[in-house]
Design a protein around this motif. Structure first.
Motif, PDB file in Angstrom:
ATOM      1  N   MET A 164       0.841  -1.202   0.000  1.00 26.71           N
ATOM      2  CA  MET A 164       0.000   0.000   0.000  1.00 26.71           C
ATOM      3  C   MET A 164       0.874   1.249   0.000  1.00 26.71           C
ATOM      4  SD  MET A 164      -2.931  -1.357   2.663  1.00 26.71           S
ATOM      5  CE  MET A 164      -3.971   0.104   2.688  1.00 26.71           C
ATOM      6  N   VAL A 165       1.951   1.226   0.783  1.00 26.51           N
ATOM      7  CA  VAL A 165       2.908   2.336   0.771  1.00 26.51           C
ATOM      8  C   VAL A 165       3.517   2.465  -0.621  1.00 26.51           C
ATOM      9  CG1 VAL A 165       5.128   3.143   1.677  1.00 26.51           C
ATOM     10  CG2 VAL A 165       3.403   2.220   3.241  1.00 26.51           C
ATOM     11  N   MET A 166       3.839   1.330  -1.234  1.00 29.46           N
ATOM     12  CA  MET A 166       4.397   1.339  -2.579  1.00 29.46           C
ATOM     13  C   MET A 166       3.438   1.993  -3.570  1.00 29.46           C
ATOM     14  SD  MET A 166       6.935   0.378  -4.541  1.00 29.46           S
ATOM     15  CE  MET A 166       7.392  -0.262  -6.154  1.00 29.46           C
ATOM     16  N   ASP A 167       2.156   1.684  -3.467  1.00 26.84           N
ATOM     17  CA  ASP A 167       1.172   2.275  -4.371  1.00 26.84           C
ATOM     18  C   ASP A 167       1.083   3.782  -4.199  1.00 26.84           C
ATOM     19  OD1 ASP A 167       0.182   0.225  -6.015  1.00 26.84           O
ATOM     20  OD2 ASP A 167      -1.057  -0.571  -4.403  1.00 26.84           O
TER      21      ASP A 167
ATOM     22  N   TRP B 199      -9.377   5.569  -2.514  1.00 24.30           N
ATOM     23  CA  TRP B 199      -8.571   5.070  -3.635  1.00 24.30           C
ATOM     24  C   TRP B 199      -8.361   3.565  -3.510  1.00 24.30           C
ATOM     25  CZ3 TRP B 199      -4.157   2.475  -4.877  1.00 24.30           C
ATOM     26  CH2 TRP B 199      -3.644   2.652  -6.172  1.00 24.30           C
ATOM     27  N   PHE B 200      -8.009   3.101  -2.295  1.00 18.18           N
ATOM     28  CA  PHE B 200      -7.781   1.671  -2.115  1.00 18.18           C
ATOM     29  C   PHE B 200      -9.074   0.872  -2.262  1.00 18.18           C
ATOM     30  CE2 PHE B 200      -3.850   3.006   0.208  1.00 18.18           C
ATOM     31  CZ  PHE B 200      -2.957   2.334  -0.597  1.00 18.18           C
ATOM     32  N   LEU B 201     -10.187   1.424  -1.795  1.00 17.46           N
ATOM     33  CA  LEU B 201     -11.459   0.731  -1.962  1.00 17.46           C
ATOM     34  C   LEU B 201     -11.857   0.678  -3.425  1.00 17.46           C
ATOM     35  CD1 LEU B 201     -13.504   2.092   1.075  1.00 17.46           C
ATOM     36  CD2 LEU B 201     -12.375  -0.136   0.838  1.00 17.46           C
ATOM     37  N   GLU B 202     -11.636   1.758  -4.148  1.00 19.67           N
ATOM     38  CA  GLU B 202     -11.906   1.771  -5.580  1.00 19.67           C
ATOM     39  C   GLU B 202     -10.986   0.808  -6.301  1.00 19.67           C
ATOM     40  OE1 GLU B 202     -11.106   4.811  -9.232  1.00 19.67           O
ATOM     41  OE2 GLU B 202     -12.124   5.654  -7.484  1.00 19.67           O
ATOM     42  N   ASP B 203      -9.715   0.792  -5.895  1.00 21.40           N
ATOM     43  CA  ASP B 203      -8.750  -0.117  -6.498  1.00 21.40           C
ATOM     44  C   ASP B 203      -9.158  -1.562  -6.259  1.00 21.40           C
ATOM     45  OD1 ASP B 203      -6.021  -0.560  -7.740  1.00 21.40           O
ATOM     46  OD2 ASP B 203      -5.750  -1.613  -5.840  1.00 21.40           O
ATOM     47  N   LEU B 204      -9.665  -1.851  -5.045  1.00 21.36           N
ATOM     48  CA  LEU B 204     -10.116  -3.205  -4.753  1.00 21.36           C
ATOM     49  C   LEU B 204     -11.271  -3.591  -5.652  1.00 21.36           C
ATOM     50  CD1 LEU B 204     -10.128  -5.764  -3.036  1.00 21.36           C
ATOM     51  CD2 LEU B 204     -11.551  -4.578  -1.363  1.00 21.36           C
TER      52      LEU B 204
ATOM     53  N   ILE C 238      -1.667   8.970   8.354  1.00 17.93           N
ATOM     54  CA  ILE C 238      -2.622   9.918   7.776  1.00 17.93           C
ATOM     55  C   ILE C 238      -2.675   9.777   6.260  1.00 17.93           C
ATOM     56  CG2 ILE C 238      -3.107  12.380   7.458  1.00 17.93           C
ATOM     57  CD1 ILE C 238      -1.679  12.768  10.216  1.00 17.93           C
ATOM     58  N   ILE C 239      -1.511   9.647   5.637  1.00 17.47           N
ATOM     59  CA  ILE C 239      -1.459   9.512   4.177  1.00 17.47           C
ATOM     60  C   ILE C 239      -2.237   8.276   3.720  1.00 17.47           C
ATOM     61  CG2 ILE C 239       0.057   9.050   2.210  1.00 17.47           C
ATOM     62  CD1 ILE C 239       2.214  10.705   3.698  1.00 17.47           C
ATOM     63  N   ILE C 240      -1.957   7.122   4.335  1.00 17.74           N
ATOM     64  CA  ILE C 240      -2.624   5.881   3.932  1.00 17.74           C
ATOM     65  C   ILE C 240      -4.126   5.969   4.189  1.00 17.74           C
ATOM     66  CG2 ILE C 240      -2.801   3.400   4.337  1.00 17.74           C
ATOM     67  CD1 ILE C 240      -0.287   4.157   2.855  1.00 17.74           C
ATOM     68  N   GLU C 241      -4.513   6.509   5.337  1.00 12.07           N
ATOM     69  CA  GLU C 241      -5.941   6.663   5.628  1.00 12.07           C
ATOM     70  C   GLU C 241      -6.595   7.618   4.627  1.00 12.07           C
ATOM     71  OE1 GLU C 241      -5.930   7.965   9.644  1.00 12.07           O
ATOM     72  OE2 GLU C 241      -5.659   5.942  10.479  1.00 12.07           O
TER      73      GLU C 241
END
Length: 348
Positions: A181-184, A313-318, A305-308
């Motif tokens: 996730m950090v990589m993304d 974006w992560f939900l859309e990506d999923l 904070i950044i990841i949250e």
């Protein structure tokens, strides 16, 4: 206020719009990324370096990138994705450009990797499904701070710390999930990360052998295959520090699954790892390692904070990944069925 323009971050102030390099934003901002709004309500801190002539030359010499070639390649690649997999590629942000850069603008390599990438949710659900940053297991890893990114003017760096965990409670797959996730985020936001490459420092202080119950050869194979076969990877150096005597023996478990190139870039150190500071100047490290800038707690707080802020974006990506996983094609693969040696992979 809205930030956009790739990884050049524009901040609205009482004096108008300003562009900042290493930026710290201490207010509510809204970052426009593709079709998703990313809300960051506190400090947003990531090392952002200018795309200098030296970095431009590095991109040209090492990645075969020129402005004209870049635009044509990206246009053709987007069209191929939409035709081959019938999925809409996000048109904005830097993720796709960094993906192509990591493949050195090689048509064969990028198509092969992306063919694997669209199958990740099926092939490695432990790492690439359920990537909601608010899930308790992800929150725990973000709070603990196992992944500590930092940067220098010419290097992207990350420290992996083991002493923050209760080893009988942490799931190693979840740690790798957060790492990706950090990589993304880096691939979305940082327009130099795939040009200059990453320097990885794995700190074995406090490491427990109890974790070995999870680090079986099967697990290592699944992790290495699915990450390196699907994601671009430019690891320029891998440093193991504060190593007990058995770490090099343990490394032998993973050796069959890594390239000779990566193996040649791997070094082992005990408590004295001054040689690392000759490559990555100490002043850029977190203060706990003798640096002059941020503490580990500062970096942990910022990246949480950044990841949250990337939750949508992560939900859309999923959702997109789940759609892609239903695509049947002749090149579909399963990590259990991969043939051949991992040493044939191109890891630069």
């Amino acid at each position: 206020m809205t930030l956009s323009c790739g990884s050049k971050f524009l901040v609205a102030t009482d004096k108008g719009i300003c562009c900042i390099g290493r930026f710290v934003i201490k207010t509510h901002v809204c970052v426009s990324l593709c079709t998703t709004e990313v809300n960051l309500e506190r400090t947003y801190d990531m090392y952002a370096r200018p795309f200098t002539k030296e970095i431009e030359k590095k991109a040209r010499d090492e990645l075969n990138e020129t402005p004209g070639h870049r635009e044509e390649f990206l246009r053709n690649f987007r069209e191929w994705i939409q035709t081959e997999y019938r999925v809409q590629c996000r048109p904005e942000g830097l993720w796709l450009l960094n993906y192509v850069r990591g493949c050195k603008f090689c048509n064969q390599t990028v198509k092969k990797k992306f063919t694997n990438f669209v199958k990740l949710e099926t092939a490695a659900p432990e790492m690439f499904s359920n990537r909601d940053p608010l899930l308790p297991e992800i929150q725990e890893i973000l709070r603990k701070g196992a992944i500590i990114p930092f940067g220098t003017p010419d290097k992207e760096c990350v420290i992996v710390k083991w002493d923050v965990f209760e080893f009988d409670k942490v799931d190693f797959y979840d740690v790798m999930k957060v790492a990706m996730m950090v990589m993304d985020v880096f691939m979305n936001e940082n327009d130099t990360c795939m040009v200059i490459g990453h320097y990885v420092i794995v700190d074995f202080k406090g490491f427990s052998l109890s974790l070995l119950k999870q680090l079986t050869p099967f697990t290592l194979k699944k992790i290495f295959y699915n990450i390196f076969l699907s994601y671009p990877c430019r690891i320029k150096a891998l440093y193991f520090v504060n190593c007990p005597g058995y770490v090099q023996t343990l490394f032998g478990l993973a050796k069959p699954f890594i390239s000779k190139k990566l193996g040649s870039r791997t070094s082992f150190y005990g408590e004295n790892f001054e040689e690392v500071f000759s490559v990555i100047p100490r002043r850029y490290f977190p203060t706990e390692y003798g640096g002059n800038d941020e503490s580990i707690d500062d970096i942990i707080g910022n990246w949480k904070i950044i990841i949250e802020g990337y939750r949508d974006w992560f939900l859309e990506d999923l959702a997109n990944t789940n759609d892609r996983s239903r695509v049947k094609d002749k090149n579909s693969y399963n990590s259990y069925d991969i043939q051949g040696s991992f040493k044939k992979l191109d890891i630069d």
